[in-house]
Design an enzyme around this catalytic site. Structure first.
Site, PDB file in Angstrom:
ATOM      1  N   CYS A 124      42.295  43.245  42.132  1.00  0.00           N
ATOM      2  CA  CYS A 124      41.697  41.908  42.161  1.00  0.00           C
ATOM      3  C   CYS A 124      42.629  40.910  42.852  1.00  0.00           C
ATOM      4  O   CYS A 124      42.716  40.918  44.073  1.00  0.00           O
ATOM      5  CB  CYS A 124      41.304  41.478  40.758  1.00  0.00           C
ATOM      6  SG  CYS A 124      40.034  40.208  40.783  1.00  0.00           S
ATOM      7  N   HIS A 126      38.299  45.773  38.993  1.00  0.00           N
ATOM      8  CA  HIS A 126      39.295  46.166  37.988  1.00  0.00           C
ATOM      9  C   HIS A 126      38.985  47.594  37.522  1.00  0.00           C
ATOM     10  O   HIS A 126      38.440  47.784  36.430  1.00  0.00           O
ATOM     11  CB  HIS A 126      39.243  45.218  36.781  1.00  0.00           C
ATOM     12  CG  HIS A 126      39.783  43.868  37.072  1.00  0.00           C
ATOM     13  ND1 HIS A 126      41.122  43.591  37.054  1.00  0.00           N
ATOM     14  CD2 HIS A 126      39.160  42.714  37.406  1.00  0.00           C
ATOM     15  CE1 HIS A 126      41.311  42.315  37.354  1.00  0.00           C
ATOM     16  NE2 HIS A 126      40.130  41.763  37.575  1.00  0.00           N
ATOM     17  N   GLU A 161      40.722  49.721  36.245  1.00  0.00           N
ATOM     18  CA  GLU A 161      41.386  50.084  34.988  1.00  0.00           C
ATOM     19  C   GLU A 161      40.454  49.935  33.790  1.00  0.00           C
ATOM     20  O   GLU A 161      40.636  50.584  32.768  1.00  0.00           O
ATOM     21  CB  GLU A 161      42.660  49.242  34.795  1.00  0.00           C
ATOM     22  CG  GLU A 161      42.471  47.751  34.517  1.00  0.00           C
ATOM     23  CD  GLU A 161      42.314  46.896  35.783  1.00  0.00           C
ATOM     24  OE1 GLU A 161      41.981  47.463  36.846  1.00  0.00           O
ATOM     25  OE2 GLU A 161      42.512  45.667  35.700  1.00  0.00           O
TER      26      GLU A 161
END
Ligand code: GLN
Length: 569
Positions: free
Chosen positions: A412, A541, A543
């Site tokens: 990001c 994102h 993750e």
């Protein structure tokens, strides 16, 4: 049998019902996890591990996290104080515990799985304003507690859950969750004892100066819970080291819970083993006993997959050092999902990721030289972030990674700054920047997403970002498409800024590859550099979607590239 059936209407219920249309009592069982003594003892980890274990037996488990704060959601919370803001597929900005549930249950959750006091009160007040309480005065009981029960039962129905697992945030005795606990008391009465299991997670002190375990705070905590009308069915004693049976006996005396339903979970380094530990302790059986239910499957197949992962993690011994250059590096919860994604990815390469935290403001203020900070790392992550402070430090770190061919993953803000760095140094656009940090920059290579400008003009703050899961189309032959194993990637987002369309051609001409774009081609979702072993960044994102059994491709790629870098170092 419940003492009164929810279908019998009381005088109040003629005007107001906490039971949604079509709800069937007894179809869904409720497990309520309430903490006492203190917070921060791993209530979320415990609840999600239990949920995972029950899920292995073929049950559809729907978690619900209740947070007592008045914020509508977690979107406006400062990660420095509260830990990272987690984002769900539907764009809900929530507590990081929802991430723990997703990772453990290996399924995606929605806004229905997350409740704050703010959400409850907003809903009650909205109903009042639209006349839904039929002229009655609106009260904590039955209306606020009723709203909570409606939301829980709606979750049960909509998700077709066998079990709704509710984690009550905070600690018993907090003013903030008192009415929520009252709602749970009412729920047990209405749903019936065999459909409700209250688990008190408490803490046993083991002061070093005494050399023994002290259960008094735990006893008082359980008593407080019982004063509020909730008798626990199971007690979990968290502690640093193992406790002995006499402590369990004392707690049993105070809580009316048999010793065989009092468990001890002492600190463990590997939280992925907790579901297996709970099974070994027989907690699954205790819960089934309270809820008068039997497993649907033996659970062996799902548990063995989980065990495979934990075994892999246990033997993974090749250390790779990943530098995380961020702003909240002293509050590691601010980057929890990134740490988790590395934990998930590394064992698949037989590796263990050691994190080196690098404070971006130290690089920016020249308190720390970039070369010194990064010379001993094998790979680097620039995580997401907001605000100007530390940004120039991150850009300096990106330059180092690009020039020295250090594996780099930008997330990001990390991608936005990689574009800024490239613009300044490779494309010679002096002073190029994101308008987030320099509104009058000559070269606004990163700028507001047009839709977001409108929302901010209306001076709305919460929920004004581009939030939730969006799919990107990946260009074949790129690193991104190789890592994702195809030409599409669906990842979660949380941002207001994007690559400015006016600069795309120029950046590409200079060698920057936008390897993933929104399906309409307008938003740049992934970027990478060709003449580099591993330099990739995304506006998303990834993750947030990483799971132990399904690690995020970009993190797997980073670990692999970092291992190669380590070998060459
Ligand atoms: N501050 C940047 C934006 O709003 C990046 C956000 C992030 O990293 N999550 O676009």
């Amino acid at each position: 049998m419940p003492a009164t059936s929810v279908s019998e209407k009381s005088v109040d219920e003629e005007f107001y019902s906490s039971t949604p249309e079509g709800y069937k009592t007894g179809k869904t069982k409720y497990i309520i996890v309430i903490g006492s003594v203190m917070s921060g003892v791993g209530k979320g980890t415990f609840s999600s591990s239990l949920g995972m274990l029950l899920g292995c037996y073929g049950f559809n488990v729907a978690p619900m996290k209740f947070d007592g704060y008045l914020n509508y959601d977690a979107g406006t919370l400062n990660p420095y104080r509260h830990g990272e803001v987690f984002v769900l597929d539907d764009g809900t900005e929530c507590d990081l515990d929802l991430g723990t549930y997703e990772r453990c249950l290996n399924k995606s959750l929605t806004k229905a799985n997350y409740l704050t006091a703010g959400k409850i009160f907003k809903s009650v007040i909205d109903k009042e304003r639209s006349g839904q309480y039929m002229g009655r005065d609106v009260q904590f009981i039955p209306h606020v507690t009723g709203e909570i029960k409606v939301l829980l039962r709606t979750l049960a129905m909509k998700s077709d859950a066998d079990i709704v697992l509710v984690e009550v945030g905070g600690t018993v005795g907090d003013l903030e969750n008192s009415y929520f606990i009252e709602a749970m008391r009412e729920l047990r009465h209405e749903e019936g004892d065999s459909n409700f299991c209250a688990i008190n997670i408490t803490y046993i002190l083991q002061p070093q100066s005494l050399g023994e375990s002290k259960s008094k705070p735990a006893q008082l905590g359980t008593r407080k819970l019982m004063e509020l009308g909730i008798r626990p069915d199971v007690v979990v004693c968290r502690s640093e080291n193992q406790i002995n049976t006499s402590i369990k006996e004392k707690i049993s005396l105070f809580s009316d819970v048999d010793v065989d339903k009092i468990y001890n979970l002492w600190d463990t380094r590997n939280i992925y083993e907790i579901p297996l530990m709970l099974k070994d302790m027989g907690m699954d059986k205790a819960v089934f006993d309270v809820l008068k239910m039997a497993p649907k499957t033996s659970g062996e197949e799902s548990l063995s997959k989980w065990k495979e992962f934990t075994d892999k993690a246990k033997v993974a011994d090749k250390e790779v050092v990943i530098g995380i250059v961020g702003k909240y590096t002293n509050v590691h919860d601010s980057y929890l999902s990134i740490l988790k994604a590395l934990e998930h990815a590394a064992p698949y390469s037989g590796a263990r990721a050691r994190i080196k935290w690098i404070e971006s403001t130290d690089l920016e203020d020249k308190k720390l030289a970039v070369e010194d900070a990064l010379k001993d790392v094998d790979g680097m992550i620039i995580p997401g972030g907001f605000g100007k402070r530390g940004v120039e430090g991150k850009i300096a770190a990106i330059r180092y990674a690009r020039e020295k061919k250090l594996p780099f993953l930008g997330l990001c803000l990390g991608m936005q700054l990689a574009v800024v760095e490239f613009s300044r140094d490779v494309c010679n656009l002096e002073g190029a920047n994101s308008t987030e940090f320099d509104s009058s920059t000559k070269h606004p290579v990163i700028d507001f997403i047009p839709e977001q400008v409108e929302l901010v003009k209306q001076s709305k703050y919460g929920g004004t970002m581009r939030l939730g899961t969006y799919t990107a189309v990946l260009q074949s032959g790129t690193l991104a498409s190789r890592l994702y194993g195809g030409t599409s990637a669906s990842e979660r987002h949380r941002h207001r800024y994007e690559v400015n369309a006016e600069y795309i051609n120029m950046l590409e001409k200079n060698g920057l590859v936008f390897s993933g774009r929104s399906p309409d081609g307008k938003l740049m979702e992934f970027m990478e550099l060709k003449e580099h072993p591993f330099f990739i960044a995304t506006q998303a994102h990834p993750e947030l979607k990483s799971r132990p059994l399904n690690p995020a491709p970009l993190f797997r790629g980073l670990v692999e590239a970092s291992m190669q870098h380590a070998q060459a170092r």
